[in-house]
Design an enzyme around this catalytic site. Structure first.
Site, PDB file in Angstrom:
ATOM      1  N   GLY A  71       0.828  -1.204   0.000  1.00 38.52           N
ATOM      2  CA  GLY A  71       0.000   0.000   0.000  1.00 38.52           C
ATOM      3  C   GLY A  71       0.854   1.240   0.000  1.00 38.52           C
ATOM      4  O   GLY A  71       2.084   1.194  -0.064  1.00 38.52           O
ATOM      5  N   THR A 102       0.110   8.745   2.998  1.00 37.59           N
ATOM      6  CA  THR A 102       0.137  10.144   2.611  1.00 37.59           C
ATOM      7  C   THR A 102       1.509  10.568   2.116  1.00 37.59           C
ATOM      8  O   THR A 102       1.629  11.290   1.134  1.00 37.59           O
ATOM      9  CB  THR A 102      -0.270  11.017   3.813  1.00 37.59           C
ATOM     10  OG1 THR A 102      -1.543  10.584   4.272  1.00 37.59           O
ATOM     11  CG2 THR A 102      -0.351  12.474   3.418  1.00 37.59           C
ATOM     12  N   CYS A 103       2.541  10.137   2.778  1.00 29.50           N
ATOM     13  CA  CYS A 103       3.881  10.592   2.390  1.00 29.50           C
ATOM     14  C   CYS A 103       4.871   9.438   2.336  1.00 29.50           C
ATOM     15  O   CYS A 103       6.042   9.607   2.635  1.00 29.50           O
ATOM     16  CB  CYS A 103       4.380  11.672   3.338  1.00 29.50           C
ATOM     17  SG  CYS A 103       4.293  11.230   5.086  1.00 29.50           S
ATOM     18  N   LYS A 163       6.352   1.233   6.919  1.00 24.58           N
ATOM     19  CA  LYS A 163       6.096   2.428   6.119  1.00 24.58           C
ATOM     20  C   LYS A 163       7.405   3.175   5.931  1.00 24.58           C
ATOM     21  O   LYS A 163       8.061   3.544   6.908  1.00 24.58           O
ATOM     22  CB  LYS A 163       5.064   3.320   6.813  1.00 24.58           C
ATOM     23  CG  LYS A 163       4.656   4.534   5.992  1.00 24.58           C
ATOM     24  CD  LYS A 163       3.533   5.294   6.680  1.00 24.58           C
ATOM     25  CE  LYS A 163       3.075   6.475   5.848  1.00 24.58           C
ATOM     26  NZ  LYS A 163       1.961   7.200   6.476  1.00 24.58           N
ATOM     27  N   ASP A 189      -8.020  12.952   7.757  1.00 26.84           N
ATOM     28  CA  ASP A 189      -8.001  12.141   6.536  1.00 26.84           C
ATOM     29  C   ASP A 189      -8.725  10.816   6.753  1.00 26.84           C
ATOM     30  O   ASP A 189      -8.238   9.754   6.386  1.00 26.84           O
ATOM     31  CB  ASP A 189      -6.546  11.887   6.104  1.00 26.84           C
ATOM     32  CG  ASP A 189      -6.442  11.534   4.625  1.00 26.84           C
ATOM     33  OD1 ASP A 189      -7.390  11.825   3.871  1.00 26.84           O
ATOM     34  OD2 ASP A 189      -5.409  10.960   4.224  1.00 26.84           O
ATOM     35  N   GLN A 221       5.445   4.817   1.180  1.00 29.74           N
ATOM     36  CA  GLN A 221       4.946   3.526   0.740  1.00 29.74           C
ATOM     37  C   GLN A 221       5.017   2.531   1.896  1.00 29.74           C
ATOM     38  O   GLN A 221       5.867   2.647   2.776  1.00 29.74           O
ATOM     39  CB  GLN A 221       5.767   2.991  -0.447  1.00 29.74           C
ATOM     40  CG  GLN A 221       5.535   3.749  -1.740  1.00 29.74           C
ATOM     41  CD  GLN A 221       6.163   5.116  -1.751  1.00 29.74           C
ATOM     42  OE1 GLN A 221       7.292   5.281  -1.303  1.00 29.74           O
ATOM     43  NE2 GLN A 221       5.447   6.111  -2.258  1.00 29.74           N
ATOM     44  N   VAL A 222       4.112   1.557   1.856  1.00 28.60           N
ATOM     45  CA  VAL A 222       4.051   0.542   2.911  1.00 28.60           C
ATOM     46  C   VAL A 222       4.436  -0.811   2.306  1.00 28.60           C
ATOM     47  O   VAL A 222       3.901  -1.209   1.263  1.00 28.60           O
ATOM     48  CB  VAL A 222       2.650   0.469   3.544  1.00 28.60           C
ATOM     49  CG1 VAL A 222       2.640  -0.536   4.695  1.00 28.60           C
ATOM     50  CG2 VAL A 222       2.216   1.844   4.044  1.00 28.60           C
TER      51      VAL A 222
END
Length: 465
Positions: free
Chosen positions: A135, A138-139, A157, A251, A141-142
């Site tokens: 996934g 917001t800032c 993350k 969010d 990648q996971v």
């Protein structure tokens, strides 16, 4: 007639002598000194070279009177204006920027520690195996990663350190909240962090999936009982952030609501969360436009700030989307069209003829109230009948999740559910709303021993007793 000049003509000899005197005086005049001592671009330790004057051409064939020539000479004798250019120094580091860097240094000193199962382990980024991306936040990648020394799989993350102050603040906010929220069961657990010269890693518990992906998998409405447990988890997490850390998420959406294979639902992604000042947030450019509350899109000039009720709106929109299987503003072609509809049209609500309980309909309507002053806050939501019913409701989220992600071969496209006797609930109609209601009824019948879960209350039509 030697040496005589006719009357009415100019004596050229006298005129030439006068002009030579003016020229001499003009050349001997010094350029104006800089009394303020300012250096306007001159290089240090290098003498300033005077600018070369243009050559003056005199035409003695002219019959212009002496007064005109005197006027011209006086104008030429005036000092010319200097072209001044200031070099703007680079802006000094703000106090906020220094505070961000100081906080990063504090985080850097705590890097390299993993807290798993009550033990503190010294670790390094080279001890991880990357099992693939799962996934993006917001800032960053996971990734799904395995910590090789103990063969423990977790979600990591990764966020790049670009040096941009806004990005630095996002990273710090995400780090701050996940590290401090270890005691909240509805916020993802943080195991530790790693800070390198180029990136920041946040190691978290591995969840099964998010509700955005589940929506695409189901391709239709989700059962009310599942959304009831989701609502409880999200409201509890948001209330925890407000009460314990004075933070607003900003969010809330299905992609930031995760579910584990044990059926536990949790909130994640705090990169754009904001600190509340006097219970209000001031930054407007944060969050996904599609789930943004009206007061954030078009603020009241008398009250330009917003509070936690903006997240309540986002929760309401998310519930409508998951309960119907369709985003309420999906027919908009542009963001401008969508923002216009959010401001001008009636807020979204659950359709009254699709089997949703009266409590669920009322809850969503309250969350999607356009006037934030009439929208409930977290304490009111926790006291709502819909939330209270699902706080202790025994809903088998794990089995439902398994049936969605790993359906038995030969089953229908609809997610399956089982009755109290273990029989599979098969769809009796092609209407996905009706089948979602059947799943809800089966879940409640399975746990009908609890009085508060009597399905009759949920199946009651609006306006009936």
């Amino acid at each position: 007639m030697s040496g005589n000049v006719a009357s009415g003509t100019v004596n050229l000899s006298d005129l030439e002598e006068r002009l030579k005197k003016l020229e001499s005086n003009f050349q001997s005049k010094k350029r104006p000194t800089n009394k303020l001592g300012l250096n306007f671009g001159a290089q240090p330790n290098h003498p300033t070279v005077p600018a070369q004057r243009p050559q003056m051409s005199l035409n003695f064939q002219s019959s212009a009177p002496a007064s005109t020539l005197n006027s011209m000479s006086q104008q030429m004798a005036q000092p010319r204006k200097k072209q001044i250019s200031f070099s703007i120094p680079p802006p000094e580091k703000s106090h906020e920027s220094e505070r961000v860097n100081q906080r990063l240094q504090e985080v850097y000193q705590q890097t390299g520690k993993l807290r798993i199962g009550g033990k503190v382990l010294q670790a390094h980024v080279h001890e991880f195996d990357n099992l693939g991306q799962i996934g993006s936040g917001t800032c960053g990648q996971v990734y799904k990663m395995r910590y090789k020394p103990i063969s423990y799989v977790m979600a990591v993350k990764q966020m790049n350190r670009s040096g941009n102050n806004d990005e630095q603040k996002r990273i710090l906010m995400d780090l701050d909240i996940v590290q401090k929220s270890h005691d909240c069961p509805t916020i993802v657990t943080c195991f530790g962090t790693f800070v390198t010269e180029s990136s920041v890693w946040i190691c978290m518990e591995l969840m099964e999936t998010c509700f955005e992906k589940l929506k695409k998998r189901v391709q239709g409405p989700m059962p009310e009982v599942i959304l009831g447990k989701l609502t409880v988890a999200v409201v509890q997490a948001l209330n925890y952030l407000k009460e314990q850390h004075n933070v607003i998420h900003r969010d809330v959406k299905p992609s930031n609501i995760l579910v584990g294979n044990n059926g536990v639902i949790k909130l994640c992604d705090f990169g754009i969360s904001g600190r509340l000042v006097d219970s209000q947030a001031k930054t407007r450019a944060a969050g996904c436009t599609a789930y943004m509350a009206p007061e954030r899109i078009s603020p009241d000039p008398n009250h330009p700030n917003y509070d936690i009720r903006a997240d309540v709106w986002s929760l309401g929109i998310s519930l409508v989307e998951l309960a119907t299987g369709r985003f309420p503003y999906s027919d908009c072609k542009t963001d401008f069209e969508m923002l216009t509809k959010i401001l001008e049209q009636e807020p979204p609500s659950l359709p009254p003829d699709k089997g949703f309980s009266i409590h669920f309909q009322k809850f969503v309507t309250a969350c999607c109230t356009k006037d934030y002053r009439n929208r409930p806050k977290y304490r009111e939501l926790l006291a709502d009948e819909f939330v209270k019913r699902f706080i202790f409701a025994n809903v088998d989220v794990t089995k439902w999740l398994g049936q969605i992600l790993y359906p038995p071969t030969g089953t229908t496209a609809f997610p399956i559910a089982r009755t109290a006797s273990g029989n599979v609930v098969k769809p009796t109609t092609t209407d996905p709303f009706a089948f979602a209601a059947e799943i809800t009824q089966a879940q409640f019948a399975k746990h009908a021993r609890t009085r508060s879960l009597d399905f009759k209350d949920f199946n009651r039509k609006p306006g009936t007793k």
